[in-house]
Design a protein around this motif. Structure first.
Motif, PDB file in Angstrom:
ATOM      1  N   ASN A  64      24.164  25.407  35.878  1.00  0.00           N
ATOM      2  CA  ASN A  64      23.328  24.222  36.049  1.00  0.00           C
ATOM      3  C   ASN A  64      24.180  22.982  36.296  1.00  0.00           C
ATOM      4  O   ASN A  64      23.863  22.148  37.150  1.00  0.00           O
ATOM      5  N   TYR A  65      25.271  22.850  35.539  1.00  0.00           N
ATOM      6  CA  TYR A  65      26.151  21.685  35.729  1.00  0.00           C
ATOM      7  C   TYR A  65      26.921  21.774  37.039  1.00  0.00           C
ATOM      8  O   TYR A  65      27.056  20.787  37.767  1.00  0.00           O
TER       9      TYR A  65
ATOM     10  N   GLY B 110      26.111  23.119  39.806  1.00  0.00           N
ATOM     11  CA  GLY B 110      25.252  22.797  40.941  1.00  0.00           C
ATOM     12  C   GLY B 110      25.124  21.305  41.157  1.00  0.00           C
ATOM     13  O   GLY B 110      25.209  20.809  42.286  1.00  0.00           O
ATOM     14  N   SER B 111      24.935  20.549  40.081  1.00  0.00           N
ATOM     15  CA  SER B 111      24.768  19.099  40.187  1.00  0.00           C
ATOM     16  C   SER B 111      26.085  18.375  40.414  1.00  0.00           C
ATOM     17  O   SER B 111      26.095  17.215  40.839  1.00  0.00           O
TER      18      SER B 111
ATOM     19  N   MET C 207      19.076  19.935  42.639  1.00  0.00           N
ATOM     20  CA  MET C 207      19.563  20.599  41.428  1.00  0.00           C
ATOM     21  C   MET C 207      18.954  21.980  41.241  1.00  0.00           C
ATOM     22  O   MET C 207      19.153  22.622  40.212  1.00  0.00           O
ATOM     23  N   TYR C 208      18.198  22.466  42.235  1.00  0.00           N
ATOM     24  CA  TYR C 208      17.532  23.756  42.110  1.00  0.00           C
ATOM     25  C   TYR C 208      18.067  24.754  43.131  1.00  0.00           C
ATOM     26  O   TYR C 208      18.300  24.421  44.300  1.00  0.00           O
TER      27      TYR C 208
ATOM     28  N   GLN D   9      29.323  13.999  41.992  1.00  0.00           N
ATOM     29  CA  GLN D   9      30.109  15.149  42.431  1.00  0.00           C
ATOM     30  C   GLN D   9      31.574  14.979  42.048  1.00  0.00           C
ATOM     31  O   GLN D   9      32.153  13.904  42.221  1.00  0.00           O
TER      32      GLN D   9
ATOM     33  N   TYR E 190      22.995  20.653  30.936  1.00  0.00           N
ATOM     34  CA  TYR E 190      23.068  20.190  32.311  1.00  0.00           C
ATOM     35  C   TYR E 190      24.336  19.379  32.590  1.00  0.00           C
ATOM     36  O   TYR E 190      24.534  18.927  33.714  1.00  0.00           O
ATOM     37  N   SER E 191      25.181  19.179  31.563  1.00  0.00           N
ATOM     38  CA  SER E 191      26.296  18.252  31.725  1.00  0.00           C
ATOM     39  C   SER E 191      27.646  18.860  31.340  1.00  0.00           C
ATOM     40  O   SER E 191      27.738  19.992  30.859  1.00  0.00           O
TER      41      SER E 191
ATOM     42  N   TRP F 271      20.862  26.108  47.487  1.00  0.00           N
ATOM     43  CA  TRP F 271      20.711  24.946  46.614  1.00  0.00           C
ATOM     44  C   TRP F 271      19.948  23.839  47.339  1.00  0.00           C
ATOM     45  O   TRP F 271      20.267  23.485  48.469  1.00  0.00           O
TER      46      TRP F 271
ATOM     47  N   GLY G 131      25.702  13.646  37.128  1.00  0.00           N
ATOM     48  CA  GLY G 131      24.975  13.503  38.379  1.00  0.00           C
ATOM     49  C   GLY G 131      25.842  13.193  39.577  1.00  0.00           C
ATOM     50  O   GLY G 131      25.360  13.199  40.715  1.00  0.00           O
TER      51      GLY G 131
ATOM     52  N   GLY H  83      28.135  24.016  43.367  1.00  0.00           N
ATOM     53  CA  GLY H  83      27.153  25.102  43.346  1.00  0.00           C
ATOM     54  C   GLY H  83      27.544  26.285  44.204  1.00  0.00           C
ATOM     55  O   GLY H  83      27.275  27.440  43.848  1.00  0.00           O
TER      56      GLY H  83
END
Length: 436
Positions: free
Chosen positions: A27-28, A30-31, A401-402, A96, A181-182, A398, A94, A35
């Motif tokens: 999850n992290y 990807g954001s 974030m999904y 890159q 997520y972080s 991707w 959030g 990803g």
């Protein structure tokens, strides 16, 4: 403190270090603009497991007491993992990551020193139990189950723990700044690793193999563990361990992005499961904790072949139910997939370690456990993760974030592979004459 309690605490910390990031790292990534490299992050764990557990196992057999080496490895792993956190922290949630090469290098070094500790912790537990007159088949599983509890505790913590500059530290099941997520998941893992590095100093001493009067270079390096491939039954065991190991990292790498992807679908975006993927997948570890306790009975009653076959069928169900379920009216399929994971993982990994311990000489115990890790978490997991990544990339992409796409076909392909391995196993691996 009771000896078994001390070993249980070791296992709790051992797997809490891993549970802090293993299932939610995707999850992290990807954001953070990584990803497309998710297969590589999980395959790195397999690639380093091709050689690091074997090397560390040889050192533990010949040079440094296993419990001391356990602490050294965790200390180094933790320092490098905290380096990953620091890069993420400076980049900001959030955003890159710009220093991608450094981030990947630090992560690689961290897992390179962590992966051998999975076998080392088994070696420490087995050696300590045997030296004190305990039965490893009977007494190890209740100790190992605390490892699963530690994994679950770390998952729950990073799922709900959150931090923002405005609110500070708090717990939530909806905040977008939650650790799952972080970069904060790496911080949790690093701190736990330092705690275990210090705790390892207090563990009972484990003897290393005595030097023989006349020992070849081949033997002195511990490479005689590879002679196990000269035994047909052991060779087949290791080969099928590798094939089954190809399934190990598939759900670790893609379960949470898959479940979280339903948040990008209006029909399921407000469901609890879609917004708490890490918490939902922790049901897998709960099942694992229960199934560990069943291992002594199943091994003694059915032997290693039936136990491993059960694991293979469980992998078929694990993948198939993911392909057919959803976090809405199909949530029961997700839950059932989590429950069968305990059989899929434990009846293979834990039973396999016990089988290796029973079938090998004490002089090469750590090396043999390292060889088992090489075949499963090394060659098997690295090849499996890269192959799985290719399949996922073909069917899913991707979008923000999904990770969206044809997940059903993806999971059913994985289920078909697991079924093929099970059929081949039935045909080629012969039942033992003596139950393990």
């Amino acid at each position: 403190m009771n000896l078994k309690t001390r070993l249980a605490i070791m296992n709790f910390l051992e797997f809490a270090v891993w549970g802090a990031y293993l299932t939610c790292m995707s999850n992290y990534l990807g954001s953070a603009g990584l990803g497309d490299l998710i297969p590589w992050f999980y395959s790195i764990q397999g690639i380093v497991s091709i050689f690091m557990p074997t090397i560390i196992g040889i050192i533990a057999d010949k040079l440094i007491q296993p419990q001391r080496l356990l602490g050294i490895c965790h200390f180094l792993s933790a320092i490098f993992m905290l380096g990953c956190w620091w890069i993420g922290y400076n980049t900001g949630l959030g955003n890159q990551i710009q220093e991608k090469g450094i981030f990947i290098a630090l992560y690689t070094l961290s897992v390179a020193f962590y992966m051998p500790t999975l076998a080392l912790s088994n070696t420490v537990a087995f050696a300590t139990l045997k030296r004190n007159g305990y039965d490893t088949i009977k007494d190890f599983p209740p100790i190992r189950v605390l490892g699963t509890v530690g994994f679950i505790a770390a998952m729950w913590f990073v799922n709900c723990a959150a931090y923002t500059a405005e609110d500070g530290f708090f717990f939530s099941v909806t905040s977008a700044s939650r650790f799952q997520y972080s970069f904060m998941q790496f911080f949790v893992s690093g701190v736990l690793g330092l705690v275990l590095a210090l705790y390892a100093i207090t563990l009972p001493q484990c003897a290393i193999a005595e030097k023989g009067k006349s020992m070849s270079l081949y033997e002195s390096l511990g490479l005689n563990a590879f002679k196990l491939f000269g035994q047909k039954r052991m060779a087949l065991f290791f080969i099928f361990s590798m094939l089954l190991g190809m399934s190990l990292q598939v759900t670790n790498g893609y379960a949470t992005p898959f479940i979280t992807s339903f948040s990008g679908n209006a029909e399921y975006s407000h469901t609890f499961g879609a917004n708490n993927a890490t918490l939902l997948t922790s049901l897998s570890q709960m099942s694992e904790a229960f199934c560990i306790l069943l291992i002594p009975f199943f091994l003694k009653r059915f032997g290693i072949k039936i136990v491993m076959l059960m694991a293979m069928i469980a992998w078929v169900l694990r993948f198939g139910l993911f392909g057919l379920g959803n976090p809405g009216d199909g949530l029961w399929m997700f839950i059932l997939s989590m429950l069968v994971y305990g059989v899929a993982f434990d009846f293979f990994n834990v039973s396999g370690a016990l089988f290796v311990e029973k079938e090998t000489d004490s002089s090469i115990q750590a090396s043999a456990q390292g060889l088992f890790m090489l075949m499963t978490n090394g060659i098997g997991a690295s090849v499996g993760t890269l192959a799985a990544g290719a399949v996922v990339d073909h069917f899913c992409k991707w979008e923000g974030m999904y990770l969206l796409g044809d997940w059903r076909s993806t999971w059913l392909i994985f289920a078909g592979y697991a079924l093929l391995v099970a059929v081949l196993f039935v045909l080629f691996f012969k039942s033992e004459t003596k139950k393990s």
